[in-house]
Design a protein around this motif. Structure first.
Motif, PDB file in Angstrom:
ATOM      1  N   ARG A  67       2.336   1.705  -3.450  1.00 38.93           N
ATOM      2  CA  ARG A  67       1.391   2.321  -4.402  1.00 38.93           C
ATOM      3  C   ARG A  67       1.172   3.664  -4.230  1.00 38.93           C
ATOM      4  O   ARG A  67       1.115   4.533  -4.957  1.00 38.93           O
ATOM      5  N   ASP A  68       1.049   4.334  -2.943  1.00 39.52           N
ATOM      6  CA  ASP A  68       0.700   5.639  -2.527  1.00 39.52           C
ATOM      7  C   ASP A  68       2.051   6.477  -2.775  1.00 39.52           C
ATOM      8  O   ASP A  68       1.829   7.446  -3.038  1.00 39.52           O
ATOM      9  N   ARG A  69       3.450   5.833  -2.857  1.00 40.07           N
ATOM     10  CA  ARG A  69       4.357   6.521  -3.154  1.00 40.07           C
ATOM     11  C   ARG A  69       4.738   6.877  -4.865  1.00 40.07           C
ATOM     12  O   ARG A  69       5.701   7.514  -5.108  1.00 40.07           O
ATOM     13  N   ARG A 118       0.921  -1.320   0.091  1.00 41.36           N
ATOM     14  CA  ARG A 118      -0.129  -0.036   0.078  1.00 41.36           C
ATOM     15  C   ARG A 118       0.972   1.106  -0.177  1.00 41.36           C
ATOM     16  O   ARG A 118       0.499   2.172  -0.863  1.00 41.36           O
TER      17      ARG A 118
END
Length: 420
Positions: free
Chosen positions: A237-239, A234
């Protein structure tokens, strides 16, 4: 005048947000125009593709093409003309010691465009695995200088990080690959598989624009846990870490993929095409795209994941039908109906259609048919794969009918002494 006009197909070009029944005109190897009912009298050649799908030439971001000089390599020419792929990215077949050979002996003779992600290990993939066992082969400065001599051929760096490839060296090969990618200012693609190192150790080291390949594998622990993305996945993905499918022979698990899709992960669709996966279950990029349709993607989303998006990730001019772009075009017959597909563990899903390539154009030139040789002797095929390969070769042998009746031939020249 235009050199070629493709008339009446459904054109999907995610780069220009185009989806409709349109014509595509080509002049001097570039896209000249895309629009409804373009004038046929302005084209030297008109091809009716009514009922077919027209897309930009496909971009396969994870392949292995160093055939004849590496364990995993396949010849791209027998694949491009029948699959719609006009751009291949070789993912780490060659390192510093072999990158010039890959360019000279594979990329330059290829019908389609070939770029490379250079292996951080100088020896590349000359063997099945183990390329990171000897750190002396992972000389960052040597690799950087080798890449710099290749111009735009090298578009990134590749490192396979699993227990077999790194041996006793743990994360050190990954750290060197990161240093190399940052020196080159190009993305890093990281392969994950059986650990150690484990995925939660690898992902925190990846930055925005780096690529996690085999993102839906079922063998790398720590991608998903308890039916949800792991904390490490997660965060990646956010990075802005890019997720790449890299289907291959062992890296698509429908259950893992569906968890990722539900969490908003949108992977690039690539084959990890190599000397074994070309015999299944990956086969080719249209087959892998069909599997994404089976888990709920629509056709424009799937096309984008194999054209525009991979081209953007590695920074190349490909994956669009925008006027002025290279005329790299794929034409597909769309077979509607239930199509069973499988992952690498025998899991099954049903797709709503199958894509079958009917024509592939590179710079406006129709790619000619080519036939693949059989697998190298060290590639392990299942009995079913071997039977299929034997059948393919036999059909090729028998494909041309025998002409043995006198009426089958015109007599081009009269016999000596015959009346004229």
């Amino acid at each position: 005048m235009w050199d070629l006009l493709l008339r009446g197909g459904r054109v999907i070009d995610p780069a220009t947000r185009t989806d409709g029944r349109l014509d595509v005109a080509v002049h001097a190897g570039t896209i000249a125009d895309v629009g409804p009912q373009l004038p046929a009298q302005d084209a030297l050649q008109v091809t009716d593709v009514t009922g077919h799908l027209i897309t930009p030439g496909l971009v396969d971001m994870h392949t292995h093409l160093w055939h004849g000089a590496s364990y995993w390599g396949v010849d791209p020419n027998p694949l491009a003309w029948r699959t719609g792929v006009t751009t291949w990215i070789d993912a780490g077949s060659a390192g510093a010691y072999g990158i010039d050979g890959l360019r000279r002996h594979v990329a330059e003779p290829a019908q389609a465009r070939v770029h490379a992600l250079m292996n951080v290990s100088g020896v590349g993939l000359v063997a099945e695995t183990g390329e990171h066992h000897h750190l002396a082969n992972l000389d960052v400065d040597t690799a950087a200088h080798a890449a710099a001599r290749q111009g735009d051929f090298v578009v990134g760096v590749k490192a396979r990080i699993d227990a077999n490839t790194v041996g006793p060296n743990g994360l050190e090969p990954l750290r060197r690959a990161i240093r190399l990618a940052r020196l080159l200012r190009r993305p890093l693609m990281v392969h994950v598989g059986y650990g150690p190192p484990a995925v939660p150790e690898i992902l925190p080291l990846l930055a925005e624009g780096d690529i996690l390949t085999h993102c839906a594998t079922g063998v790398a622990t720590g991608l998903v846990t308890g039916g949800q993305l792991s904390e490490a996945t997660r965060a990646a993905r956010d990075r802005g870490v890019v997720f790449d499918l890299g289907h291959g022979s062992g890296a698509l698990d429908f259950e893992v993929l569906e968890v990722e899709l539900a969490a908003g992960v949108q992977p690039i669709v690539s084959t990890d095409l190599h000397a074994r996966s070309v015999h299944g279950p990956a086969f080719d990029l249209p087959t892998v795209l069909t599997k994404l349709l089976a888990v709920g993607w629509d056709l424009p989303t799937a096309v984008a994941a194999a054209t525009l998006r991979p081209a953007q990730v590695v920074g190349i001019d490909a994956g669009t039908l925008c006027p002025g772009a290279p005329a790299d075009i794929a034409v597909f017959h769309v077979d509607a109906g239930d199509v069973p597909v499988v992952d690498v563990h025998g899991g099954t899903r049903t797709a709503p259609l199958r894509l079958t390539n009917t024509a592939t154009y590179r710079h406006g030139r129709l790619l000619a048919p080519d036939t693949a040789a059989g697998p190298d002797p060290w590639i392990p095929l299942s009995p079913a794969q071997q039977r299929a390969e034997d059948t393919r070769l036999e059909r090729i042998r028998l494909a041309t009918p025998r002409l043995d009746h006198p009426d089958d031939f015109d007599e081009p020249f009269p016999r000596p002494g015959a009346a004229t």
